[in-house]
Scaffold this active site. Structure first.
Site, short mmCIF file in Angstrom:
data_model
loop_
_atom_site.label_atom_id
_atom_site.label_comp_id
_atom_site.label_asym_id
_atom_site.label_seq_id
_atom_site.Cartn_x
_atom_site.Cartn_y
_atom_site.Cartn_z
N HIS A 53 0.86 -1.18 0.00
CA HIS A 53 0.00 0.00 0.00
C HIS A 53 0.90 1.23 0.00
O HIS A 53 1.71 1.43 0.91
CB HIS A 53 -0.92 0.02 1.22
CG HIS A 53 -1.85 1.20 1.23
ND1 HIS A 53 -3.08 1.19 0.60
CD2 HIS A 53 -1.71 2.44 1.77
CE1 HIS A 53 -3.66 2.37 0.76
NE2 HIS A 53 -2.86 3.14 1.46
N CYS A 54 0.76 2.05 -1.03
CA CYS A 54 1.64 3.21 -1.21
C CYS A 54 0.95 4.46 -0.68
O CYS A 54 -0.10 4.87 -1.19
CB CYS A 54 1.97 3.38 -2.70
SG CYS A 54 3.06 4.79 -3.04
N LYS A 55 1.56 5.09 0.33
CA LYS A 55 0.99 6.32 0.89
C LYS A 55 1.13 7.49 -0.08
O LYS A 55 0.34 8.44 -0.01
CB LYS A 55 1.68 6.65 2.22
CG LYS A 55 1.40 5.64 3.32
CD LYS A 55 2.05 6.06 4.62
CE LYS A 55 1.74 5.08 5.73
NZ LYS A 55 2.37 5.48 7.03
N ASN B 246 -1.73 6.94 -2.22
CA ASN B 246 -2.96 6.74 -1.45
C ASN B 246 -3.76 5.59 -2.04
O ASN B 246 -5.00 5.60 -2.05
CB ASN B 246 -3.80 8.02 -1.44
CG ASN B 246 -4.89 7.99 -0.37
OD1 ASN B 246 -4.75 7.30 0.63
ND2 ASN B 246 -5.96 8.73 -0.60
#
Length: 261
Positions: free
Chosen positions: A153-155, A158
Site C-alpha cells: 500500500h503506497c501512501k 494513497n
C-alpha cells in the site's frame, strides 16, 4: 510480477495480532482519490509542482545552448510521463476481480471477528470481502478490500499497488527518479558555473541590457523577473536539498524493485 513473488505467497497475517483486528465497518476505498487523502499524497504533488516550476522557469533556461534545449526536452519527458503514470497508478482500482464485480463500494464491510475466523483470508476465502481469492491476493487493511497480486500500500499514491497498476507505479517511479536526477545535475552545474564562469549562464538575449553579474533573471524568455545572485543561489541550495532527499528515497525504492525482478 516476479519482483513481488516472495511476498505474494503469504495471503494471511502471520502475527497473532494483525492490523485487520482494527478494521471497523467502513466501506472499501475505490482508489487513490477516495477520501481522506493521505498527507504524503498531497506533499508529493506539492513537491512535483515546485520542482516543475523551478526547473523550467528558473534554472534550465540558464543553461547555455544547445544544452538548455536538450535538458529541457529530457526533463519535460520525465515530468510528463510521471504525471500521467502517477495519475493512472492512483486511479486504477487494483482490487481482485471478484471485489470489482460487486460494483458496490458504498456498503460497509462486516466487522472482523477473530473468534469466528483466525485470519482475514483462510483457505483462499476472504472473510471480510466474502469472496474466493487466488494465492496471490491479500486483504489491505487501509483500503479494506482484497487486492490482486498485492505488492504494497503506497501512501504517496494513497492506493494499493497490485497487478492492475504495478507497471504504472513502476513507470512513475522510474520517471520521477530520472527527472529529479537531471534537476540535481543542472543545479550542481549552475552552482559551479556561477562562481567559475557566470557569463556562460547569461547567454539569453534578455541579459543583454543588464549590467554586472549580481542581477539575474527568472522565468525567461516569457516573463523575465529580476532577482539577485544570492536569492538565485539560496533557492538553488534549497532545491538541491529537496532533490537529493527525494532522489535517495526514489533510488532506494527503485533499486529494491529492480533487485526483486
Amino acid at each position: 510480477m516476479s519482483c513481488c513473488s516472495r511476498r505474494l505467497r503469504r495471503t494471511s497475517p502471520v502475527d497473532s495480532i494483525s492490523r485487520t483486528e482494527l478494521i471497523l465497518s467502513k466501506p472499501p476505498r475505490i482508489n487513490g482519490w477516495s477520501w481522506p487523502l493521505q498527507p504524503f499524497q498531497v506533499l508529493g504533488w506539492l513537491l512535483y509542482g515546485y520542482l516543475a516550476i523551478v526547473s523550467f522557469g528558473i534554472y534550465i533556461p540558464l543553461l547555455p545552448l544547445p544544452w538548455n534545449h536538450l535538458v529541457s526536452a529530457l526533463t519535460a519527458l520525465a515530468f510528463i510521463v510521471h504525471f500521467f503514470t502517477h495519475i493512472a497508478a492512483a486511479t486504477i482500482d487494483p482490487a481482485d476481480a471478484s471485489v470489482r464485480a460487486k460494483q458496490n463500494y458504498s456498503s460497509p464491510m462486516p466487522l472482523y471477528d477473530r473468534s469466528k475466523q483466525a485470519h482475514v483470508i483462510q483457505d483462499l476465502r476472504c472473510y471480510l470481502c466474502d469472496i474466493k481469492v487466488g494465492p496471490k491476493v491479500k486483504h489491505c487493511g487501509v483500503c479494506n478490500k482484497c487486492v490482486e497480486d498485492f505488492d504494497h500500500h503506497c501512501k504517496w499514491l494513497n492506493n494499493c499497488v497490485g497487478g492492475r497498476n504495478y507497471w504504472c507505479f513502476f513507470a512513475a517511479l522510474s520517471s520521477a527518479t530520472l527527472g529529479v536526477l537531471l534537476l540535481v545535475i543542472v543545479l550542481m552545474f549552475i552552482f559551479i558555473q556561477h562562481y567559475l564562469h557566470p557569463e556562460s549562464l547569461r547567454t539569453a538575449p534578455q541579459f543583454g541590457s543588464l549590467l554586472g553579474n549580481d542581477t539575474w533573471l527568472m522565468f525567461i524568455p516569457l516573463t523575465p523577473i529580476k532577482t539577485s545572485s544570492a536569492a538565485l543561489l539560496i533557492l538553488a541550495f534549497i532545491t538541491v536539498i529537496l532533490g537529493v532527499i527525494s532522489l535517495l528515497l526514489l533510488l532506494h525504492l527503485l533499486g529494491f524493485h529492480l533487485y526483486l525482478s
